[in-house]
Scaffold this motif. Structure first.
Motif, PDB file in Angstrom:
ATOM      1  N   VAL A 143     -23.585 -46.203  48.539  1.00 58.52           N
ATOM      2  CA  VAL A 143     -22.837 -47.397  48.158  1.00 58.52           C
ATOM      3  C   VAL A 143     -21.422 -46.954  47.789  1.00 58.52           C
ATOM      4  O   VAL A 143     -21.253 -46.103  46.912  1.00 58.52           O
ATOM      5  N   PRO A 144     -20.411 -47.519  48.458  1.00 56.70           N
ATOM      6  CA  PRO A 144     -19.035 -47.119  48.133  1.00 56.70           C
ATOM      7  C   PRO A 144     -18.613 -47.636  46.755  1.00 56.70           C
ATOM      8  O   PRO A 144     -19.131 -48.644  46.264  1.00 56.70           O
ATOM      9  N   LEU A 145     -17.681 -46.937  46.162  1.00 48.78           N
ATOM     10  CA  LEU A 145     -17.154 -47.331  44.859  1.00 48.78           C
ATOM     11  C   LEU A 145     -16.366 -48.634  45.001  1.00 48.78           C
ATOM     12  O   LEU A 145     -15.599 -48.803  45.939  1.00 48.78           O
ATOM     13  N   LEU A 146     -16.571 -49.533  44.059  1.00 41.10           N
ATOM     14  CA  LEU A 146     -15.876 -50.823  44.075  1.00 41.10           C
ATOM     15  C   LEU A 146     -14.667 -50.749  43.150  1.00 41.10           C
ATOM     16  O   LEU A 146     -14.775 -50.287  42.017  1.00 41.10           O
ATOM     17  N   ARG A 147     -13.547 -51.230  43.640  1.00 40.57           N
ATOM     18  CA  ARG A 147     -12.347 -51.371  42.815  1.00 40.57           C
ATOM     19  C   ARG A 147     -12.078 -52.870  42.669  1.00 40.57           C
ATOM     20  O   ARG A 147     -11.502 -53.480  43.567  1.00 40.57           O
ATOM     21  N   PRO A 148     -12.493 -53.462  41.530  1.00 42.02           N
ATOM     22  CA  PRO A 148     -12.428 -54.928  41.393  1.00 42.02           C
ATOM     23  C   PRO A 148     -11.028 -55.536  41.424  1.00 42.02           C
ATOM     24  O   PRO A 148     -10.871 -56.670  41.847  1.00 42.02           O
ATOM     25  N   GLY A 149     -10.019 -54.811  40.965  1.00 44.79           N
ATOM     26  CA  GLY A 149      -8.661 -55.352  40.982  1.00 44.79           C
ATOM     27  C   GLY A 149      -8.571 -56.694  40.275  1.00 44.79           C
ATOM     28  O   GLY A 149      -8.908 -56.814  39.099  1.00 44.79           O
ATOM     29  N   PRO A 150      -8.139 -57.755  40.986  1.00 45.23           N
ATOM     30  CA  PRO A 150      -7.976 -59.056  40.331  1.00 45.23           C
ATOM     31  C   PRO A 150      -9.295 -59.706  39.911  1.00 45.23           C
ATOM     32  O   PRO A 150      -9.300 -60.636  39.110  1.00 45.23           O
ATOM     33  N   ALA A 151     -10.424 -59.220  40.414  1.00 46.21           N
ATOM     34  CA  ALA A 151     -11.716 -59.795  40.034  1.00 46.21           C
ATOM     35  C   ALA A 151     -12.055 -59.521  38.574  1.00 46.21           C
ATOM     36  O   ALA A 151     -12.920 -60.184  38.011  1.00 46.21           O
ATOM     37  N   ALA A 155     -14.200 -63.411  34.879  1.00 46.89           N
ATOM     38  CA  ALA A 155     -14.998 -63.782  33.698  1.00 46.89           C
ATOM     39  C   ALA A 155     -14.118 -64.277  32.546  1.00 46.89           C
ATOM     40  O   ALA A 155     -14.417 -65.339  31.970  1.00 46.89           O
ATOM     41  N   PRO A 156     -13.036 -63.564  32.175  1.00 48.20           N
ATOM     42  CA  PRO A 156     -12.220 -64.092  31.079  1.00 48.20           C
ATOM     43  C   PRO A 156     -11.592 -65.448  31.395  1.00 48.20           C
ATOM     44  O   PRO A 156     -11.541 -66.323  30.524  1.00 48.20           O
ATOM     45  N   PHE A 157     -11.141 -65.630  32.621  1.00 51.68           N
ATOM     46  CA  PHE A 157     -10.520 -66.901  32.984  1.00 51.68           C
ATOM     47  C   PHE A 157     -11.525 -68.044  32.919  1.00 51.68           C
ATOM     48  O   PHE A 157     -11.248 -69.101  32.343  1.00 51.68           O
ATOM     49  N   VAL A 158     -12.686 -67.857  33.513  1.00 50.99           N
ATOM     50  CA  VAL A 158     -13.689 -68.931  33.536  1.00 50.99           C
ATOM     51  C   VAL A 158     -14.215 -69.197  32.129  1.00 50.99           C
ATOM     52  O   VAL A 158     -14.451 -70.357  31.755  1.00 50.99           O
ATOM     53  N   ALA A 159     -14.390 -68.151  31.316  1.00 48.27           N
ATOM     54  CA  ALA A 159     -14.849 -68.350  29.935  1.00 48.27           C
ATOM     55  C   ALA A 159     -13.824 -69.156  29.137  1.00 48.27           C
ATOM     56  O   ALA A 159     -14.179 -70.100  28.426  1.00 48.27           O
TER      57      ALA A 159
END
Length: 190
Positions: A143-151, A155-159
């Motif tokens: 499984v390649p490493l994920l770099r979430p960046g803007p993701a 969670a903070p925005f939706v919360a």
């Protein structure tokens, strides 16, 4: 020790207890979701050729990185929604902008916990074996490493948005004050 009575309970105050409960619930849900996300992340299938591993595009699923990114974004946004709604409903009488900022910070921490545990679980589930122990023609999945960046902001925005919507829709719905500040001018609102 008969007759000894404490004036104040030794437990935490309501705001501290509320905050601790939100943090505990958020991190608990994030770790469960993160573990599930890590176990379901797709990976590349590679075949060992000499001292290298070559990714086989015919056997590997399409868009491995995008599926991981989209899963992270959607699940952390849902996590943020749950955090924001639970925080607002559980502390509705003391709702404020300061608490909304706190909820956004807790959601950011929960998404970080989600990422750490999800990455660890994915590596544990389909980690790359020792390269010296691989033989010619053997296949492996990684499984390649994920770099979430803007993701990271999902969670903070939706919360914060869920909490803010609760604040916006509750304006004017406060209970009747128990003090002498209430007078007949406010009677038409009841």
């Amino acid at each position: 020790m008969e007759g000894v009575q404490l004036k104040h309970s030794p437990r935490f105050s309501r705001p501290v207890g509320w905050g601790a409960g939100i943090v505990a619930l958020s991190v608990g849900i994030a770790t469960l979701l993160g573990a599930g996300w890590g176990l379901t992340r797709p990976g590349y299938t590679a075949t060992v050729e000499g001292d290298q591993a070559r990714v086989d595009p015919l056997v590997s699923p399409d868009n491995v990185e995008f599926i991981s990114f989209a899963g992270f974004t959607v699940l952390t946004a849902l996590l943020g929604l749950v955090i924001g709604l639970v925080a607002y409903v559980s502390g509705q009488r003391r709702a404020s902008v300061g608490r909304m900022v706190f909820v956004a910070a807790v959601a950011a921490f929960a998404s970080w916990s989600f990422y750490i545990l999800g990455t660890w679980t994915a590596q544990w589930h389909s980690g790359v074996p020792d390269p010296h122990g691989l033989s010619e023609g053997e296949t492996l999945t990684f499984v390649p490493l994920l770099r979430p960046g803007p993701a990271w902001l999902a969670a903070p925005f939706v919360a914060a948005l869920a909490y803010w919507v609760g604040l916006a829709f509750s304006v004017g719905c406060d209970p009747v004050p128990r003090s002498s500040e209430y007078d007949e001018r406010h009677a038409h609102c009841d």
